[in-house]
Design an enzyme around this catalytic site. Sequence first.
Site, PDB file in Angstrom:
ATOM      1  N   ASP A  29       0.858  -1.185   0.000  1.00 51.31           N
ATOM      2  CA  ASP A  29       0.000   0.000   0.000  1.00 51.31           C
ATOM      3  C   ASP A  29       0.895   1.236   0.000  1.00 51.31           C
ATOM      4  OD1 ASP A  29      -1.783   2.151   0.843  1.00 51.31           O
ATOM      5  OD2 ASP A  29      -3.173   0.581   1.467  1.00 51.31           O
ATOM      6  N   ILE A  30       0.646   2.184  -0.909  1.00 55.04           N
ATOM      7  CA  ILE A  30       1.483   3.394  -0.941  1.00 55.04           C
ATOM      8  C   ILE A  30       1.095   4.400   0.146  1.00 55.04           C
ATOM      9  CG2 ILE A  30       2.107   3.159  -3.354  1.00 55.04           C
ATOM     10  CD1 ILE A  30       0.126   5.490  -3.919  1.00 55.04           C
ATOM     11  N   ASN A  86     -12.959  -3.790   2.494  1.00 52.52           N
ATOM     12  CA  ASN A  86     -13.999  -2.773   2.522  1.00 52.52           C
ATOM     13  C   ASN A  86     -14.874  -3.038   1.299  1.00 52.52           C
ATOM     14  OD1 ASN A  86     -12.868  -1.472   4.796  1.00 52.52           O
ATOM     15  ND2 ASN A  86     -11.431  -0.399   3.476  1.00 52.52           N
ATOM     16  N   GLN A  93     -14.684   1.894   1.155  1.00 51.88           N
ATOM     17  CA  GLN A  93     -13.913   1.425   0.005  1.00 51.88           C
ATOM     18  C   GLN A  93     -13.624   2.634  -0.883  1.00 51.88           C
ATOM     19  OE1 GLN A  93     -16.026  -0.987  -2.873  1.00 51.88           O
ATOM     20  NE2 GLN A  93     -14.223  -2.229  -3.259  1.00 51.88           N
ATOM     21  N   HIS A  99     -10.149  -5.421  -3.217  1.00 55.08           N
ATOM     22  CA  HIS A  99      -8.796  -5.572  -2.688  1.00 55.08           C
ATOM     23  C   HIS A  99      -8.886  -5.890  -1.202  1.00 55.08           C
ATOM     24  CE1 HIS A  99      -9.825  -1.304  -2.275  1.00 55.08           C
ATOM     25  NE2 HIS A  99      -8.922  -1.212  -1.316  1.00 55.08           N
ATOM     26  N   HIS A 101      -6.749  -5.942   2.405  1.00 58.29           N
ATOM     27  CA  HIS A 101      -5.616  -5.381   3.131  1.00 58.29           C
ATOM     28  C   HIS A 101      -5.096  -6.409   4.136  1.00 58.29           C
ATOM     29  CE1 HIS A 101      -6.483  -1.020   2.218  1.00 58.29           C
ATOM     30  NE2 HIS A 101      -7.681  -1.540   1.995  1.00 58.29           N
TER      31      HIS A 101
END
Length: 148
Positions: A29-30, A86, A93, A99, A101
């Site tokens: 994750d950025i 989410n 979301q 996706h 996490h």
Amino acid sequence: MDCVFCAIGSGRLPAHLLFEDEHFQVILDIYPLRPAHVLVISREHAPYLSDLSAAARERLLTLTERLSRALRACGYGVGGINLLVNDGPLANQHVPHLHLHLIPRRRGDLPALVWRTLTRFLPFGRQPLQARLEREADLLRNALQRES
């Protein structure tokens, strides 16, 4: 407008890619909430979990378990990892593309986690973060190769 995860999947946007197969890409994750915050991104553009193909849904938990082992082998989330999907905009979301996490946790990290949740999209501190993401990506790629 194109989906950011579809753009990553097609190579039009950069990412710290850790792993990929026919169903998923795994990236860092950025805007991480904790160190080594990993995303499992569907290759299918499926906004909701129910939109994901049966084959991908079946693969998701197997891949997640492998990623958890790799994270723990690197010292992340030894005491616990949050697995978070989410599912829809009302569930927070931000990108309408399935996706999952994986957020490694450690004892006493709640104040830092709450602070990061509130400030994660602010632009300060990006340079040191990029260097950290590179180190984490290298470490996790190696651990995933050992977990195969």
